[in-house]
Design an enzyme around this catalytic site. Sequence first.
Site, short mmCIF file in Angstrom:
data_model
loop_
_atom_site.label_atom_id
_atom_site.label_comp_id
_atom_site.label_asym_id
_atom_site.label_seq_id
_atom_site.Cartn_x
_atom_site.Cartn_y
_atom_site.Cartn_z
CG HIS A 88 -1.01 -1.54 -7.91
ND1 HIS A 88 -2.22 -0.94 -8.15
CD2 HIS A 88 -0.87 -1.57 -6.57
CE1 HIS A 88 -2.79 -0.61 -6.99
NE2 HIS A 88 -1.99 -0.98 -6.02
CE1 TYR A 121 4.38 1.84 -3.54
CE2 TYR A 121 4.52 3.47 -5.28
CZ TYR A 121 3.79 2.80 -4.34
OH TYR A 121 2.46 3.09 -4.20
#
Lengths: 368, 218
Positions: free
Chosen positions: A62, A332
């Site tokens: 992303h 992440y």
Amino acid sequence: MSTRKPVPAGPLLVIGGIAALLVLPFLWAAGWIGPKRINGGDVTRALEYNTGKKQPGFRRAHAKGLCLSGNFTANGAGSAVSTAKAFEPGTYPVIGRFSVAGGNPLATDGRNVFHSMALLLNTPDGQEWRMAMDHTPIFPVPSAAGFIALQRATRPDPATGKPDPAKMKALIAEYPSVKAFQDYLTKAVLPSSFANATYYSINAFTLTDSTGNARFVRWQFTPEAPLSGLDKAHLDTLPRDALFREMIDRTAREPSRWHLILTIANPGDRTDSATVAWSGPHRTIDAGVLTVDKVMPEEVGACRDLNFDPTILPAGIGLSDDPLLAARSKVYSSSFQRRAGEGPHPSAVGGDLAEDLAKDPAYKEAAR
Amino acid sequence: MNRPPHDFHPLLRVVHWLMAAMVLAMLFIGVGMVSTTGPAYLTLLELHRPVGIAILILVLLRLPLRLVTGSPPLPLDLPPMQVLAAKGSHVLLYASMAAMPLIGWAMLAAGGYPVKLFSGLILPPIAPHDLWLYAWLRQAHTVIAVLFFALILAHLCAALFHGLIRKDGVLRSMTVGTPPSPSEPPQADSEISDFDVFAPADDPGAPEFPVPQPKAGE
């Protein structure tokens, strides 16, 4: 300074043995000896492999995004199932990020991939609720191992621009949920705007009420804007930043709103795998309205330097038994750590803004 | 009477061993959690923050206690390099115990993370939200952790070297304490045990100068 006594071998061996009793378990704990574990770097490497190269300074997944801000107005209905302050009647500030899937920060928006919304909701008690949601109710793989396999198999062949069919076949044989996801993505509407997409929590979580009763839940942000789809047959004709420009123009005209719908699990619903949809009637709670009234490039927004780790939850909201949650959190974090050290790089939307400004005669005048 | 006692203050010994267990546990938790994407990651992460802050609180209590109660003299025949290594390593051990939790706390703040100890307890940030700072502190947290572990190993080996090879009473000064010398007359306050935290550090009944310890008892 008399003659030195010889050091006895027995006690030396004891000392060495005691040291080894600490060192060996330490090396095992760190994963440097013993069976191989999947760590965060394994997944970020797989993402970089899929992207074709490392994109320094950007999220490994992303990478292309747009910052948002607004607020969440809770109506109090969520307090029936959770003690989280965010569900008590009131308006709470929100920042977040719209993004499209993939590791390429300059990718074209005309791809049938995840459209995503990440949020950070602050409440006056100092608690934070971070979310990272996709426009699909299911995820293609259940685990970190599956995610690595997915990234490796779906790497576009530079010659055809498509993944190697043989690798895809092998992937689907090992992870049938990839097929289910592909089928869903093929038939589902690909939202024409960030504003008219429904964003799903992906994983199950738990909500704990004031009596200590915990329930499994999934949630979604359902848009007030009517859904319309992109023409999937002509995605390649879309301008590179079509979705982002549309959202910037739209937000300049009017705010966008979503309802936070909590879906309480039925007995028998899978809570440990994001690959399985919950079907049939469910108890749902409309907990309030998210309003997004500002969007801005990552260069000026607050979203770039944040990790939207979906396991950062306020009191009253907890994890489920889905192992993908820990994997998402770790990966992440690994991505965040890497890009933090690499330093920020210009975003697609920021580049557009600079170009637009450069073309604007008023800006040219001011710059002169 | 400014003479340091033979042993570390009993309370200091208790805190030493408590912290030894906590610090070792933290180092194992730390390297373990970053090694995996499995569910253990979140479980260990949830432990890592509160135990780290507990260590910070303990070291802030321990340091003044150590400065006030002092340390027993090192054996007079210890080579100067070993004396330097002993004193230097103690400074570094204290520095690591204090620095690691502070770096961890500052690192989370610099990364824009809430510093959550338990559900409902969030510590204030002690550093600005800045990703360069985060990257730097995150790296420092790992590097210092590995050096800290090596330092603890050296410290342990040195202590065992004193206890098993030199047999000079140094190991005992942080463990069971020095037994009363057989030549000493029984003391009026002998019912006060070595581990009695209320025993005066500056016991007037103790001999004036360090006496050679009997080797048989080691």
